[in-house]
Motif scaffolding. Structure first.
Motif, PDB file in Angstrom:
ATOM      1  N   ASN A 106     -61.972 -36.918 -26.236  1.00 35.82           N
ATOM      2  CA  ASN A 106     -61.054 -37.752 -27.003  1.00 35.82           C
ATOM      3  C   ASN A 106     -60.214 -38.521 -25.996  1.00 35.82           C
ATOM      4  N   VAL A 107     -60.176 -39.836 -26.104  1.00 39.26           N
ATOM      5  CA  VAL A 107     -59.488 -40.658 -25.100  1.00 39.26           C
ATOM      6  C   VAL A 107     -58.001 -40.327 -25.003  1.00 39.26           C
ATOM      7  N   LYS A 108     -57.444 -39.687 -26.030  1.00 37.77           N
ATOM      8  CA  LYS A 108     -56.022 -39.320 -25.988  1.00 37.77           C
ATOM      9  C   LYS A 108     -55.739 -38.259 -24.929  1.00 37.77           C
ATOM     10  N   ASN A 109     -56.779 -37.618 -24.435  1.00 37.67           N
ATOM     11  CA  ASN A 109     -56.614 -36.608 -23.393  1.00 37.67           C
ATOM     12  C   ASN A 109     -56.896 -37.151 -21.995  1.00 37.67           C
ATOM     13  N   PHE A 110     -56.885 -38.460 -21.861  1.00 37.64           N
ATOM     14  CA  PHE A 110     -57.166 -39.093 -20.571  1.00 37.64           C
ATOM     15  C   PHE A 110     -56.063 -40.087 -20.210  1.00 37.64           C
TER      16      PHE A 110
ATOM     17  N   TYR B 198     -56.982 -33.957 -18.312  1.00 37.71           N
ATOM     18  CA  TYR B 198     -57.785 -32.774 -18.029  1.00 37.71           C
ATOM     19  C   TYR B 198     -57.350 -31.994 -16.795  1.00 37.71           C
ATOM     20  N   THR B 199     -56.311 -32.409 -16.105  1.00 39.07           N
ATOM     21  CA  THR B 199     -55.752 -31.573 -15.041  1.00 39.07           C
ATOM     22  C   THR B 199     -54.924 -30.446 -15.643  1.00 39.07           C
ATOM     23  N   GLN B 200     -54.615 -30.556 -16.947  1.00 41.34           N
ATOM     24  CA  GLN B 200     -53.813 -29.560 -17.652  1.00 41.34           C
ATOM     25  C   GLN B 200     -54.709 -28.649 -18.485  1.00 41.34           C
ATOM     26  N   ARG B 201     -54.226 -27.433 -18.724  1.00 40.31           N
ATOM     27  CA  ARG B 201     -54.997 -26.494 -19.555  1.00 40.31           C
ATOM     28  C   ARG B 201     -54.700 -26.795 -21.024  1.00 40.31           C
ATOM     29  N   LEU B 202     -55.349 -27.845 -21.517  1.00 40.55           N
ATOM     30  CA  LEU B 202     -55.141 -28.299 -22.888  1.00 40.55           C
ATOM     31  C   LEU B 202     -55.842 -27.365 -23.871  1.00 40.55           C
ATOM     32  N   ASP B 203     -55.661 -27.648 -25.178  1.00 37.66           N
ATOM     33  CA  ASP B 203     -56.358 -26.885 -26.207  1.00 37.66           C
ATOM     34  C   ASP B 203     -57.834 -27.241 -26.280  1.00 37.66           C
TER      35      ASP B 203
ATOM     36  N   LYS C  21     -61.269 -43.288 -15.504  1.00 37.79           N
ATOM     37  CA  LYS C  21     -59.864 -43.092 -15.137  1.00 37.79           C
ATOM     38  C   LYS C  21     -59.643 -41.672 -14.637  1.00 37.79           C
ATOM     39  N   LEU C  22     -60.255 -40.694 -15.300  1.00 36.82           N
ATOM     40  CA  LEU C  22     -60.119 -39.306 -14.861  1.00 36.82           C
ATOM     41  C   LEU C  22     -60.599 -39.146 -13.428  1.00 36.82           C
ATOM     42  N   CYS C  23     -61.755 -39.723 -13.130  1.00 35.68           N
ATOM     43  CA  CYS C  23     -62.380 -39.532 -11.823  1.00 35.68           C
ATOM     44  C   CYS C  23     -61.772 -40.379 -10.717  1.00 35.68           C
ATOM     45  N   LYS C  24     -61.271 -41.551 -11.074  1.00 37.69           N
ATOM     46  CA  LYS C  24     -60.781 -42.483 -10.050  1.00 37.69           C
ATOM     47  C   LYS C  24     -59.266 -42.509  -9.891  1.00 37.69           C
ATOM     48  N   GLU C  25     -58.529 -42.201 -10.974  1.00 35.45           N
ATOM     49  CA  GLU C  25     -57.071 -42.326 -10.931  1.00 35.45           C
ATOM     50  C   GLU C  25     -56.337 -41.011 -11.168  1.00 35.45           C
ATOM     51  N   ILE C  26     -56.731 -40.285 -12.198  1.00 34.30           N
ATOM     52  CA  ILE C  26     -55.985 -39.087 -12.572  1.00 34.30           C
ATOM     53  C   ILE C  26     -56.239 -37.928 -11.611  1.00 34.30           C
ATOM     54  N   ALA C  27     -57.498 -37.660 -11.309  1.00 32.46           N
ATOM     55  CA  ALA C  27     -57.807 -36.474 -10.491  1.00 32.46           C
ATOM     56  C   ALA C  27     -58.979 -36.693  -9.547  1.00 32.46           C
ATOM     57  N   PRO C  28     -58.944 -37.748  -8.710  1.00 32.39           N
ATOM     58  CA  PRO C  28     -60.075 -38.002  -7.802  1.00 32.39           C
ATOM     59  C   PRO C  28     -60.284 -36.903  -6.770  1.00 32.39           C
ATOM     60  N   ASP C  29     -59.240 -36.096  -6.532  1.00 30.30           N
ATOM     61  CA  ASP C  29     -59.359 -34.987  -5.581  1.00 30.30           C
ATOM     62  C   ASP C  29     -59.974 -33.743  -6.218  1.00 30.30           C
TER      63      ASP C  29
ATOM     64  N   ILE D  10     -71.059 -33.501  -4.301  1.00 32.72           N
ATOM     65  CA  ILE D  10     -69.721 -33.298  -4.869  1.00 32.72           C
ATOM     66  C   ILE D  10     -69.422 -31.806  -5.006  1.00 32.72           C
ATOM     67  N   ASP D  11     -70.417 -31.050  -5.456  1.00 35.59           N
ATOM     68  CA  ASP D  11     -70.236 -29.602  -5.592  1.00 35.59           C
ATOM     69  C   ASP D  11     -69.963 -28.966  -4.227  1.00 35.59           C
ATOM     70  N   ALA D  12     -70.693 -29.396  -3.215  1.00 37.51           N
ATOM     71  CA  ALA D  12     -70.497 -28.848  -1.869  1.00 37.51           C
ATOM     72  C   ALA D  12     -69.114 -29.168  -1.323  1.00 37.51           C
ATOM     73  N   ALA D  13     -68.529 -30.279  -1.802  1.00 34.24           N
ATOM     74  CA  ALA D  13     -67.191 -30.678  -1.368  1.00 34.24           C
ATOM     75  C   ALA D  13     -66.096 -29.899  -2.099  1.00 34.24           C
ATOM     76  N   GLY D  14     -66.486 -29.043  -3.032  1.00 34.55           N
ATOM     77  CA  GLY D  14     -65.510 -28.218  -3.731  1.00 34.55           C
ATOM     78  C   GLY D  14     -64.873 -28.860  -4.939  1.00 34.55           C
ATOM     79  N   LYS D  15     -65.449 -29.966  -5.411  1.00 35.18           N
ATOM     80  CA  LYS D  15     -64.902 -30.642  -6.588  1.00 35.18           C
ATOM     81  C   LYS D  15     -65.801 -30.415  -7.798  1.00 35.18           C
ATOM     82  N   LYS D  16     -65.222 -30.598  -8.967  1.00 38.10           N
ATOM     83  CA  LYS D  16     -66.011 -30.578 -10.189  1.00 38.10           C
ATOM     84  C   LYS D  16     -66.732 -31.909 -10.339  1.00 38.10           C
ATOM     85  N   VAL D  17     -67.795 -31.869 -11.150  1.00 38.04           N
ATOM     86  CA  VAL D  17     -68.655 -33.041 -11.305  1.00 38.04           C
ATOM     87  C   VAL D  17     -68.624 -33.516 -12.754  1.00 38.04           C
TER      88      VAL D  17
END
Length: 426
Positions: free
Chosen positions: A48-52, A58-63, A111-119, A133-140
């Protein structure tokens, strides 16, 4: 002598109990080692775009059933985030409105991948991307499109979607699209195209050319047959289970599964209660619905069907779903403490479908999906934080590490590679 015998028997029983406990612990430890080692891929997670947004994301533990904290907790490495659009009229007005919805979801994922949580998370376009990406320790994150309806009748939009990151597309959802009949036609035997339309057949060729996996989870059986015949590349069913175990039109029957094997494709077993065990689902659901209705009545909320919900204007639909999720939270809290409910559809039922399909078509052609935030979720795998429980059940059933790696994503990545290789050759 009597007391000595009792002492010896007690010692033996204690030793056996201790040995059994160690065996169980070893099993779970082994499952944990495998789970942490393999790349776990879930091929269907709605959004749902309201969660982005900058404030809710998605950096938060949402419902939501899927978000980054829950992926971390459960060891889910790859989430295919879904650009879903409900079916509407086959008109230019309908296509324009649907396109706006689809673009908003593409934008949210980027936006999630490039601005909100690229790390923390990165968008993957190939299997090499996934492993890097997995080897770098990030989610995909990967992108699937559920319903080609917003593409309209402009075939160039397939290339546009590909450039935006779409790596699988379903030509229909619930209702016949301009490209394909839907499985929902089984309910009334009313068909629009008797399989694929003319542009639907063109779409198959175009997706082959671009390297987009063709998803057969929602199209009709005749459309499935025609896609198998036309495609030069393997197909996927992104979220379907075995119809022999649960007679639902969203599942694949034995003939379809065997055809998918011959095609080289993969079926991603789906953790959707009513697609896994109808009898268990309906028995428990009847009781849960009674509780749900009482909660909704207390909140002054009308109870309407899923079909009616999806027919609502987008703002009203989102508002209804948001309020309904609050209701579900209350209901879940109530049912957790109840001991007289019929048993829930659980991870065991889910892996029963995996077992069946592995036996029928082989380990190379079966995978895993949840349909989280789109109706999916079962006892034991109710959200991404419980992902380990699937691996644990697979280990209990005797699957090896190599087999679990294949089920959790190896097969899907192999198909993606083959689809992209076909595109390169074309």
């Amino acid at each position: 002598m009597k007391y000595l015998s009792l002492f010896v028997c007690s010692l033996i029983l204690f030793s056996c109990g201790e040995s059994q406990q160690k065996t169980e612990l070893t099993l779970e430890e082994r499952a944990r080692i495998i789970h942490d080692k393999v790349i776990t891929i879930d091929t269907h997670d709605d959004i749902n775009v309201k969660n982005f947004t900058d404030s809710i994301n998605y950096t938060q533990r949402l419902d939501t059933q899927v978000n980054l904290p829950k992926m971390e907790e459960g060891g889910l490495d790859v989430a295919w985030l879904i650009v879903y659009t409900g079916q509407d009229t086959l008109t230019s007005e309908g296509y324009t409105s649907a396109e706006a919805n689809a673009m908003a979801k593409f934008d949210a994922i980027h936006k999630l991948c490039k601005e909100i949580a690229p790390d923390k998370i990165e968008l993957a376009l190939t299997s090499d991307d996934v492993r890097r990406i997995d080897a770098a320790g990030k989610k995909v994150a990967m992108i699937g499109v559920e319903n080609a309806y917003p593409i309209g009748e402009d075939m160039a939009n397939f290339e546009k979607y590909h450039e935006l990151g779409a790596r699988y597309i379903s030509l229909a959802h619930n209702g016949h699209s301009q490209f394909s009949d839907s499985n929902t036609g089984e309910a009334d035997s009313l068909w629009l195209h008797n399989g694929l339309s003319k542009i639907g057949k063109e779409a198959v060729k175009e997706m082959n050319r671009l390297g987009i996996m063709i998803d057969v989870s929602h199209p009709s059986k005749e459309a499935f047959n025609q896609m198998i015949a036309l495609s030069k590349a393997p197909l996927i069913a992104s979220h379907s289970s075995a119809r022999a175990l649960c007679n639902h039109s969203r599942n694949l029957d034995d003939d379809q599964l065997k055809m998918l094997k011959e095609n080289g494709g993969v079926v991603q077993t789906v953790a959707f209660k009513s697609y896994l065990n109808t009898e268990k689902y309906e028995a428990r659901n009847e009781k849960v619905k009674e509780i749900e209705k009482a909660v909704m009545d207390s909140l002054g909320m009308a109870s309407i069907s899923r079909k009616e919900v999806m027919a609502l204007p987008s703002d009203e639909r989102d508002a209804y779903i948001s309020k309904y999720m609050q209701v579900r939270g209350i209901v879940d809290a109530k049912t957790e403490t109840m001991t007289d409910l019929p048993p829930a559809v659980d991870v065991g039922d889910f892996v029963d479908h995996i077992d069946y399909m592995v036996e029928l078509i082989g380990i190379d052609h079966v995978g895993i999906s949840s349909d989280f935030d789109g109706g999916g979720g079962i006892e034991g795998w109710s959200d991404a934080s419980e992902t380990f429980n699937v691996t644990l059940e697979l280990v209990k059933r005797g699957y090896t590490e190599d087999e679990i790696e294949m089920l959790w994503g190896g097969n899907l990545l192999r198909v993606l590679d083959e689809v992209q290789a076909v595109a390169a050759s074309m």
